[in-house]
Design a protein around this motif. Structure first.
Motif, short mmCIF file in Angstrom:
data_model
loop_
_atom_site.label_atom_id
_atom_site.label_comp_id
_atom_site.label_asym_id
_atom_site.label_seq_id
_atom_site.Cartn_x
_atom_site.Cartn_y
_atom_site.Cartn_z
N ALA A 181 1.03 -1.13 -0.10
CA ALA A 181 0.05 -0.10 0.02
C ALA A 181 0.93 1.17 -0.05
O ALA A 181 2.03 1.19 0.31
CB ALA A 181 -0.92 0.10 1.38
N THR A 182 0.52 2.40 -0.38
CA THR A 182 0.95 3.46 -0.22
C THR A 182 0.15 4.74 0.36
O THR A 182 -1.02 4.58 0.08
CB THR A 182 1.39 4.12 -1.70
OG1 THR A 182 0.11 4.70 -2.48
CG2 THR A 182 2.13 3.03 -2.66
N GLY A 183 0.66 5.59 1.19
CA GLY A 183 0.02 6.76 1.70
C GLY A 183 0.70 6.90 3.01
O GLY A 183 0.83 6.00 3.98
N ASP A 184 0.85 8.18 3.40
CA ASP A 184 1.44 8.83 4.60
C ASP A 184 0.44 8.63 5.66
O ASP A 184 0.78 8.37 6.94
CB ASP A 184 1.73 10.22 4.73
CG ASP A 184 2.88 10.62 3.73
OD1 ASP A 184 3.57 9.95 3.64
OD2 ASP A 184 2.86 11.61 2.97
N GLU A 185 -0.87 8.38 5.34
CA GLU A 185 -1.86 8.18 6.55
C GLU A 185 -2.04 6.93 7.13
O GLU A 185 -2.87 6.68 7.93
CB GLU A 185 -3.24 9.04 6.18
CG GLU A 185 -4.02 8.01 5.05
CD GLU A 185 -3.48 8.01 3.62
OE1 GLU A 185 -2.27 7.97 3.45
OE2 GLU A 185 -4.47 7.61 2.56
N LEU A 186 -1.35 5.88 6.22
CA LEU A 186 -1.77 4.60 6.54
C LEU A 186 -0.93 3.93 7.93
O LEU A 186 0.16 4.35 8.03
CB LEU A 186 -1.56 3.56 5.40
CG LEU A 186 -2.09 4.19 4.26
CD1 LEU A 186 -1.72 3.01 2.95
CD2 LEU A 186 -3.67 4.10 4.38
N ALA A 224 5.62 5.40 2.16
CA ALA A 224 4.99 6.61 2.30
C ALA A 224 4.98 7.32 1.08
O ALA A 224 5.61 6.91 0.06
CB ALA A 224 5.99 7.39 3.31
N ASP A 225 4.26 8.45 1.07
CA ASP A 225 4.09 9.43 0.11
C ASP A 225 5.32 10.20 -0.55
O ASP A 225 5.08 11.29 -0.68
CB ASP A 225 2.84 10.39 -0.08
CG ASP A 225 1.46 9.52 -0.12
OD1 ASP A 225 1.50 8.48 -1.04
OD2 ASP A 225 0.63 9.50 0.61
N ASP A 226 6.32 9.60 -0.47
CA ASP A 226 7.48 10.68 -1.12
C ASP A 226 8.30 9.57 -2.12
O ASP A 226 8.28 8.63 -2.01
CB ASP A 226 8.60 10.97 -0.21
CG ASP A 226 9.29 10.14 0.60
OD1 ASP A 226 10.25 9.60 -0.13
OD2 ASP A 226 9.09 9.50 1.84
N GLY A 248 -3.20 2.92 -3.97
CA GLY A 248 -3.25 4.18 -3.40
C GLY A 248 -2.19 5.11 -4.23
O GLY A 248 -1.31 4.62 -4.97
N GLY A 249 -2.37 6.34 -4.11
CA GLY A 249 -1.23 7.19 -4.78
C GLY A 249 -1.34 7.64 -6.22
O GLY A 249 -0.46 8.08 -7.02
N VAL A 250 -2.63 7.19 -6.88
CA VAL A 250 -2.48 7.36 -8.38
C VAL A 250 -3.62 8.12 -8.94
O VAL A 250 -4.22 8.30 -9.89
CB VAL A 250 -3.03 5.92 -9.28
CG1 VAL A 250 -1.40 5.20 -9.14
CG2 VAL A 250 -4.01 4.83 -8.39
N TYR A 255 0.30 14.54 -4.09
CA TYR A 255 1.15 13.54 -3.42
C TYR A 255 0.84 12.15 -4.17
O TYR A 255 1.08 11.17 -3.64
CB TYR A 255 0.76 13.35 -1.78
CG TYR A 255 1.42 14.84 -1.31
CD1 TYR A 255 2.56 15.13 -0.87
CD2 TYR A 255 0.47 15.77 -0.79
CE1 TYR A 255 2.98 16.15 -0.60
CE2 TYR A 255 0.76 16.87 -0.45
CZ TYR A 255 1.97 17.30 -0.33
OH TYR A 255 2.42 18.46 0.42
N ASP A 256 0.30 12.29 -5.20
CA ASP A 256 -0.13 10.92 -5.91
C ASP A 256 0.94 10.84 -6.93
O ASP A 256 0.95 11.08 -8.11
CB ASP A 256 -1.49 11.04 -6.43
CG ASP A 256 -2.92 11.21 -5.61
OD1 ASP A 256 -2.60 10.31 -4.78
OD2 ASP A 256 -3.82 11.69 -6.04
N LEU A 257 1.98 10.19 -6.30
CA LEU A 257 3.24 10.01 -6.93
C LEU A 257 3.87 8.99 -7.74
O LEU A 257 4.59 8.74 -8.24
CB LEU A 257 4.53 10.20 -6.02
CG LEU A 257 4.24 11.66 -5.26
CD1 LEU A 257 5.20 11.61 -4.19
CD2 LEU A 257 4.46 13.01 -6.16
MG MG Z 1 -2.76 8.17 -0.97
#
Ligand code: MG
Ligand code: AMP
Length: 401
Positions: A181-186, A224-226, A248-250, A255-257
């Motif tokens: 998964a991707t995402g700073d909030e997870l 993370a989202d970086d 995530g992130g698309v 921040y959808d990287l």
């Molecule tokens: Mg995300």
């Protein structure tokens, strides 16, 4: 924007069967894909066999009968212990289901139609030749192909493979799937989410479904989202995976990287966004032979993306002849719908209708984020682009369970 059919065609045009053959013990082969035709090394049944408990007889002894016929009981045939003698005129042998029919006999009278009379048995029947007899090779002949390569093995097939001596079973290697998964909030399910955080759930669904669909799933830490972290996560995944799947992130946010990072990792972008609802922001690309599915983060979007696009690709990679179970059909039991420029996937309850056709009742449901709502649904109805459904219209659906 690609239609879902066109997007799936783009995917299937690129993914290829790996064709790596290995063996699996029969006891562990359920769900695997057969890599070679299974050919029988025996006739099935292997001998003339009784289908009943009763008496092996000569049908000719009954041809002119009026009332029960009394025959001399000269022996017994048990399962695994054939009667060695021959049944002559006026004679019979007791026989158990699964036993070999003794020489001379050509029919079996069931035990319910018999009455013992000393060393004789009165049989109240008029058997035809072959009555209650399973003939040698009637199910399968020696040398015959019983299951073809590409068949996904269900429990019934395991029993058939055992009958023809196919142990261990040649199967295709399962595609190795890297998942994260991707995402700073997870945060993990064991953690209490802090301000702005949520627990990560998609990879649990995705891993379970992908395993059931045949993949050998390796779950990885959420990224993370970086860009640096994502790039490291993808490069690690590419080290050993046959296929990569993320969530995530698309979307279109700052921040959808994921798309940009994938392009930098040498992944050829094939498409981003499909005319499907929920699930539009699906990113797909290829890195050499390795397909990369970057699914949206919204839980329902990601679930639909898996079912519609990833499942058939995994099956193709594994060498399965059938890419997905066929969709079912039911009658729309909701209010009239309005046309949508995207293919819609609508959570429904499936009821058995009075006329034998399933009735599909849409559930109350908020949005692509509402995974809790999905626990109240049985299936997802697939409403084609531009289609308007009136109550009673037939529509295809995918069971969720
Ligand atoms: Mg995300
Ligand atoms: P994204 O696609 O990254 O923009 O995420 C869309 C929404 O889905 C956001 O509300 C995310 O917090 C949520 N989300 C993203 N990934 C996950 C996940 N793995 N599990 C649960 N929710 C997620």
């Amino acid at each position: 924007m690609l239609t879902p059919d066109a997007a799936l065609a783009e995917i299937l045009r690129r993914v290829d069967p790996r064709g790596v053959v290995e063996t699996a013990p029969l006891a562990e082969a359920s769900g695997r894909v057969l890599a070679l035709d299974a050919v029988s090394d025996v006739d099935v049944p292997p001998f003339e066999k009784s289908a009943m408990d009763g008496f092996a007889v000569r049908s000719a002894d009954f041809s002119a009968r009026k009332g029960p016929v009394a025959l001399r009981r000269i022996g017994e045939a048990r399962a695994g212990v054939p009667y060695g003698g021959t049944i002559g005129a006026g004679e019979c042998a007791e026989i158990a289901t699964g036993s070999e029919i003794p020489r001379g006999a050509d029919a079996v009278v069931m035990i319910e139609k018999s009455r013992a009379e000393g060393d004789r048995v009165a049989l109240d029947d008029d058997p035809r030749p072959g009555q209650n007899v399973c003939h040698r090779g009637e199910d399968l002949r020696l040398g015959e192909t019983v299951l073809e390569r590409g068949r996904r093995l269900s429990p019934v097939e395991l029993s058939v493979l055992a009958a023809v001596g196919c142990e261990p079973v040649p199967v295709f290697a399962r595609p190795k799937l890297a998942l994260f998964a991707t995402g700073d909030e997870l945060v993990r399910p064991t953690e209490k989410p802090g301000p702005g955080e949520i627990r990560e759930g998609n990879t649990f669904y995705l891993a379970a479904r992908a395993e059931a669909a045949g993949a050998d799933v390796r779950r990885r830490e959420a990224a993370a989202d970086d860009e640096a972290t994502l790039e490291r996560a993808f490069r690690d995944a590419f080290e050993s995976a046959d296929v990569v799947m993320t969530t995530g992130g698309v979307s279109m946010g700052r921040y959808d990287l994921v798309g940009a990072v994938l392009a930098r990792c040498g992944v050829e972008p094939v498409f981003h966004k499909v005319a499907i609802k929920p699930g539009k922001p699906l990113w797909f690309g290829m890195r050499g032979r390795v397909p990369v599915f970057a699914l949206p983060g919204n839980p329902v979007s990601c679930l639909i993306g898996f079912e519609v696009f990833v499942r058939p690709a995994l099956a193709r990679m594994e060498g399965a002849a059938q890419l997905a179970p066929p969709l079912r059909r039911g009658r729309w039991a909701g209010a009239a719908t309005v046309a949508n420029p995207r293919e819609q996937h609508v959570p429904v309850l499936v009821h058995a209708g009075e006329d034998g056709a399933d009735r599909l009742e849409p559930i109350r449901w908020r949005s692509s984020a509402d995974i809790v709502g999905l626990t109240r649904a049985d299936a997802l109805a697939a409403v084609a682009i531009g289609r308007v459904l009136a109550p009673g219209d037939v529509v295809e659906y995918r069971p969720l369970r």
